[in-house]
Design a protein around this motif. Structure first.
Motif, PDB file in Angstrom:
ATOM      1  N   ALA A   1       0.832  -1.199   0.000  1.00  0.00           N
ATOM      2  CA  ALA A   1       0.000   0.000   0.000  1.00  0.00           C
ATOM      3  C   ALA A   1       0.868   1.251   0.000  1.00  0.00           C
ATOM      4  N   ILE A   2       0.353   2.315  -0.613  1.00  0.00           N
ATOM      5  CA  ILE A   2       1.060   3.594  -0.676  1.00  0.00           C
ATOM      6  C   ILE A   2       0.074   4.709  -0.337  1.00  0.00           C
ATOM      7  N   SER A   3       0.478   5.592   0.565  1.00  0.00           N
ATOM      8  CA  SER A   3      -0.246   6.840   0.758  1.00  0.00           C
ATOM      9  C   SER A   3       0.650   7.963   0.275  1.00  0.00           C
ATOM     10  N   GLY A   4       0.143   8.783  -0.622  1.00  0.00           N
ATOM     11  CA  GLY A   4       0.927   9.882  -1.175  1.00  0.00           C
ATOM     12  C   GLY A   4       0.308  11.230  -0.878  1.00  0.00           C
ATOM     13  N   SER A   5       1.038  12.282  -1.238  1.00  0.00           N
ATOM     14  CA  SER A   5       0.553  13.657  -1.080  1.00  0.00           C
ATOM     15  C   SER A   5       0.101  13.934   0.353  1.00  0.00           C
ATOM     16  N   HIS A   6       0.901  13.478   1.322  1.00  0.00           N
ATOM     17  CA  HIS A   6       0.624  13.729   2.744  1.00  0.00           C
ATOM     18  C   HIS A   6      -0.757  13.223   3.148  1.00  0.00           C
ATOM     19  N   GLY A   7      -1.099  12.030   2.699  1.00  0.00           N
ATOM     20  CA  GLY A   7      -2.355  11.413   3.107  1.00  0.00           C
ATOM     21  C   GLY A   7      -3.548  11.727   2.234  1.00  0.00           C
TER      22      GLY A   7
END
Length: 248
Positions: free
Chosen positions: A77-83
């Motif tokens: 899993a990846i969370s990008g752009s500060h969530g």
């Protein structure tokens, strides 16, 4: 706390691991696009994911697609752009809406960067950042411009290491960690978050609130973390040791 011990090698037993990227897994570069993920790092994260039964995710200020491209479409899993973006291993993806004001912000930042040698503009799906690592003398002007743009647009002002960003509000790395912890693979495990920047502090606090802990990467400073590693090289060495500990 400012003076913290290094984490024990068995910290990841029964844990869910969340990793910042820049400054944690790779050294910071003057240009964000200069960063590369080599075969050893890709293999290390894959081994960690396997040893933790898939309980590994990256939480970054970079866009999801940027992390995905660097790792070659990874299975974690990846969370990008500060969530503000989350991509799940099964292909599901959520992302906040991009406001039209960001186009104007990018234009104004570009004018400033063009006139200021060494300053770079990083355009993201949900934000725009001024990087001044190669022009530290421009820090005050960069912050003043970003502050005005955030105030005029009603967007969020995000500080970082030698950068300042204007982005969509409503999320941070702490909310990202809490969201990822709701996944069936993560639920019921202790969250451990590794990060270096002040943008990582919400995730440190969220990990602690959920019964886990944060690991600060870099020089001692006030932090919500419980442990500390000196830099990227020490982090990678510790992750190798933690992987071996999980196999015993």
């Amino acid at each position: 706390m400012t003076h913290l011990p290094p984490p024990p090698a068995d910290l990841l037993r029964d844990a869910a691991l969340f990793l910042d990227f820049d400054g944690t897994l790779v050294e910071l570069q003057e240009r964000p696009e200069a960063v590369r993920v080599d075969a050893r790092l890709a293999a290390l994260v894959a081994e960690l994911s396997q040893a933790l039964d898939g309980r590994v995710a990256i939480i970054s200020g970079r866009p999801v697609e940027g992390i995905r491209a660097l790792f070659g479409d990874p299975p974690f899993a990846i969370s990008g752009s500060h969530g503000l973006e989350v991509a799940w291993p099964d292909g599901r993806q959520t992302r906040a809406e991009r406001p039209a004001a960001l186009d104007i912000i990018v234009d104004r930042m570009t004018v400033f960067a063009t006139a200021t040698h060494g300053v770079l503009v990083e355009e993201k799906p949900l934000g725009a950042a001024l990087h001044y690592r190669a022009a530290p003398q421009a820090e005050a002007e960069a912050h003043a411009l970003a502050t005005r743009l955030a105030t005029d647009s009603g967007l969020h002002l995000q500080t970082g290491k030698m950068m300042i960003e204007v982005r969509v509000a409503g999320a941070d790395k702490g909310t990202a960690l809490a969201t990822l912890m709701q996944a069936p693979a993560m639920a019921g495990h202790r969250p451990v978050f590794l990060g270096d920047d002040d943008t990582d502090e919400p995730a440190m606090a969220a990990a602690a609130a959920l019964g886990g802990a944060g690991v600060l990467i870099g020089e001692p400073r006030p932090t919500a973390a419980a442990w500390r590693l000196a830099g990227v090289a020490d982090t990678l060495s510790w992750l190798h040791a933690a992987t071996e500990s999980l196999r015993r």
